[in-house]
Design an enzyme around this catalytic site. Structure first.
Site, short mmCIF file in Angstrom:
data_model
loop_
_atom_site.label_atom_id
_atom_site.label_comp_id
_atom_site.label_asym_id
_atom_site.label_seq_id
_atom_site.Cartn_x
_atom_site.Cartn_y
_atom_site.Cartn_z
N GLY A 171 0.50 -0.99 0.12
CA GLY A 171 -0.15 0.17 -0.24
C GLY A 171 1.17 1.34 0.05
O GLY A 171 2.07 1.23 0.32
N ARG B 107 4.10 6.44 1.82
CA ARG B 107 4.50 7.65 1.38
C ARG B 107 4.27 8.65 0.07
O ARG B 107 4.76 9.54 -0.22
CB ARG B 107 5.93 8.18 1.62
N ASP C 195 8.23 6.21 7.57
CA ASP C 195 8.32 7.82 8.22
C ASP C 195 7.26 8.71 7.32
O ASP C 195 6.50 9.91 7.16
CB ASP C 195 9.85 8.61 8.21
N ARG D 206 3.08 13.76 -8.47
CA ARG D 206 3.45 13.24 -9.72
C ARG D 206 1.40 12.86 -10.24
O ARG D 206 0.75 13.04 -9.39
CB ARG D 206 3.40 11.61 -8.73
N ARG E 252 -2.01 -0.72 -9.68
CA ARG E 252 -1.04 -1.52 -10.28
C ARG E 252 -1.64 -2.91 -10.66
O ARG E 252 -2.67 -2.98 -9.73
CB ARG E 252 -0.04 -1.38 -8.79
N ASP F 104 4.17 -4.02 -7.78
CA ASP F 104 3.65 -3.65 -7.03
C ASP F 104 4.47 -2.06 -7.87
O ASP F 104 4.06 -1.21 -7.58
CB ASP F 104 4.08 -3.06 -5.81
P1 AMP Z 1 8.99 1.58 -3.40
O1 AMP Z 1 10.22 0.83 -2.87
O2 AMP Z 1 8.86 2.55 -2.99
O3 AMP Z 1 8.50 0.56 -5.18
O4 AMP Z 1 7.83 1.39 -2.23
C1 AMP Z 1 7.80 -0.31 -1.60
C2 AMP Z 1 6.89 0.13 -0.35
O5 AMP Z 1 7.27 1.16 0.89
C3 AMP Z 1 5.33 0.62 -0.67
O6 AMP Z 1 4.23 0.28 -0.44
C4 AMP Z 1 5.81 1.82 -0.50
O7 AMP Z 1 4.39 2.99 -0.01
C5 AMP Z 1 6.98 1.86 0.97
N1 AMP Z 1 7.19 3.00 1.52
C6 AMP Z 1 8.73 2.86 0.59
N2 AMP Z 1 9.25 4.04 1.53
C7 AMP Z 1 8.59 4.69 2.10
C8 AMP Z 1 9.39 5.53 3.68
N3 AMP Z 1 9.74 6.17 4.04
N4 AMP Z 1 8.13 5.61 4.60
C9 AMP Z 1 6.80 4.52 4.21
N5 AMP Z 1 6.51 3.82 3.68
C10 AMP Z 1 7.57 3.55 2.24
MG MG Z 2 6.62 1.27 -5.34
#
Ligand code: AMP
Ligand code: MG
Length: 491
Positions: free
Chosen positions: A91, A94, A126, A177, A184, A253
């Site tokens: 989900g 951020r 965070d 964005r 997804r 995702d």
């Molecule tokens: P991503 O690597 O950006 O595709 O993120 C994978 C998952 O981690 C997704 O559910 C993101 O929303 C969550 N996520 C990535 N960075 C953060 C963050 N700084 N704080 C909270 N959730 C995060």
């Molecule tokens: Mg992502």
């Protein structure tokens, strides 16, 4: 949180879906936001030209300090296969969807803030973003758009005026964005993992209506949906490869069902060519290396197909048989698109399988000589124009290594009009790509408070196929000490 005086022409269809699809979540304010860059052209394109977002009032919205009138902020639920392993609970951790704007012609765009604070899906994160990844996504997604690749877009980059804590304190940012949608493959997996067929059906119908209305006309609309996503992704990945782009983290995702490139984390454009090139510091096995992107896209689509099986046919054997037939189209579509794009890069329109062999031989020689991908193809178009091969052969450590190939290529091109071939090559081969060392340079300067390199990079990348003598130093490959070895996720 105060309501803003600014209101958007929002029409929030996702927020009207059942509660199981998302969590209502407001952005968390930041201390001292400043606008770094606002994309006026994009705002015009999506019908926000008259909304005063590029103002102090607008900044409060683009930083998450206020919520615009008409906005119904939410975090979307999704799962995902990450590097092959299934995570049922992801989900938006951020990212917060502010709403959707709808144009008169029916085009609908999501407006989303990234880095605007925690959501119920944040787990231990965070909910914030460092400024570096914000600037990287801005540059790369806008460069991809200018190159003609389907992609999410950048509406704004804002400095939060607060630090986030990564290896140490780092200035934070909020990114706005724009996407056709943020749905997804992992969104479908969320419901499939919960055996929630009722919501899965609502999601499929929603996506068909929003992105694949033609599938809705078919007898088996879910099969039509699968076929549509397979086609868009097979072509999209070939389009990435045309420019030497490596997504870096093609987890399910991070794969949009609308067929746009999404989630620019540790992505990179290759300098010197190698089919197994990878940059992401977390991709230890090279799962998402350059030449694996097609097979990995196919693998992701098989996971997508699995989620749709119960909707396709009550008889699971029939469902599997039909879905497999559609999935099997991936390789043919992807291969045909690669052939079309890469043969055009060497001046051949409507390239054949034989022409593809010519491309493969060239790529082999480039890998052996560690030759710069972008310069090679651009120099080839100049070689055809000037009848001189010195620039091309000068890219090879052993200049003679390419002589045989050049002779073969010139013989093949005797069959085509050279003026047309040069024009085609110039359309297919950019002068400028967002090279890693230039992005890195722009980010480092931004951390020192100097945003000029970031703006320069964005400005010149709006016309990637045009020579821009004032920016010629951005054409060149990095010097050995400038080479970026690894890229990192934006987390
Ligand atoms: P991503 O690597 O950006 O595709 O993120 C994978 C998952 O981690 C997704 O559910 C993101 O929303 C969550 N996520 C990535 N960075 C953060 C963050 N700084 N704080 C909270 N959730 C995060
Ligand atoms: Mg992502």
């Amino acid at each position: 949180m105060p309501a803003s005086a600014i209101s958007f022409p929002f029409d929030n269809s996702y927020a009207r879906l059942p509660e199981a699809f998302f969590q209502s979540t407001k952005p968390t304010p930041v201390r001292a936001p400043t606008m770094i860059r606002y994309n006026t052209d994009l705002a015009d394109e999506i019908g926000l030209g008259t909304v005063p977002l590029n103002s102090s009032e607008g900044l409060t919205i683009l930083s998450g300090n206020e919520v615009a009138g008409g906005s119904e902020p939410l975090a979307m639920a999704y799962s995902g296969h990450q590097f092959g392993g299934f995570s049922p609970e992801l989900g938006d951790g951020r990212a917060i969807l502010l709403g959707e704007v709808l144009l008169e012609d029916g085009a609908r765009h999501d407006i989303q803030l990234k880095g605007a604070g925690p959501t119920p899906f944040s787990r231990r994160g965070d909910g914030r973003s460092a400024l570096g990844p914000v600037l990287r996504e801005y540059v790369v997604s806008e460069a991809m758009a200018a190159l003609g690749v389907p992609t999410t877009r950048a509406l704004a980059a804002v400095a939060s005026g607060e630090d986030v804590f990564r290896e140490g304190p780092t200035p934070g940012g909020v990114f706005t964005r724009v996407a056709q949608s943020h749905i997804r493959v992992g969104t479908f997996q969320w419901f499939a993992a919960r055996q929630d067929h009722a919501h899965l059906k609502i999601l499929a119908e929603y996506v068909i209506a929003r992105h694949y209305p033609e599938a809705g006309q078919q007898e088996n609309s879910c099969l039509g949906l699968l076929a549509g996503v397979v086609e868009r992704q097979a072509k999209l990945i070939a389009h990435w490869m045309q420019f030497g782009f490596i997504h870096g983290v093609m987890n399910t995702d991070n794969m949009s069902v609308a067929g746009e490139t999404i989630d620019y984390g540790p992505c990179a454009f290759m300098d010197h060519f190698h089919p197994q090139k990878k940059f992401s510091s977390i991709d230890h096995q090279g799962r998402y290396a350059f030449a694996n992107q097609g097979p990995m896209g196919h693998w992701n689509l098989a996971r997508f197909a699995e989620t749709l099986l119960p909707l396709m046919d009550t008889n699971s054997e029939n469902a599997i048989k039909q879905a497999t037939e559609v999935l099997d189209r991936f390789d043919g579509i992807h291969r045909a698109e690669l052939t079309k794009r890469f043969t055009a890069k060497i001046g051949i329109a409507e390239g054949t399988t034989e022409d593809w062999s010519l491309v493969e031989t060239l790529l082999g020689l480039m890998a052996e000589g560690e030759v710069d991908f972008t310069l090679l193809f651009r120099y080839l178009s100049r070689a055809l124009e000037s009848d001189s091969d010195t620039e091309v052969s000068g890219l090879f450590p052993e200049p003679a290594a390419i002589n045989g190939w050049l002779k073969q290529w010139r013989t093949r091109l005797m069959e085509v009009d050279h003026g047309q071939a040069v024009r085609l090559m110039r359309r297919m081969n950019p002068v400028f790509i967002p090279r890693n060392h230039r992005i890195e340079e722009a980010i480092q300067a931004a951390y020192r408070g100097d945003f000029a390199p970031f703006h320069n990079l964005n400005d010149l990348l709006q016309k990637p196929f045009s020579e821009q003598p004032e920016f010629s130093e951005y054409e060149t490959a990095p010097a050995p000490h400038e080479v970026v070895q690894a890229t990192f996720c934006g987390t």
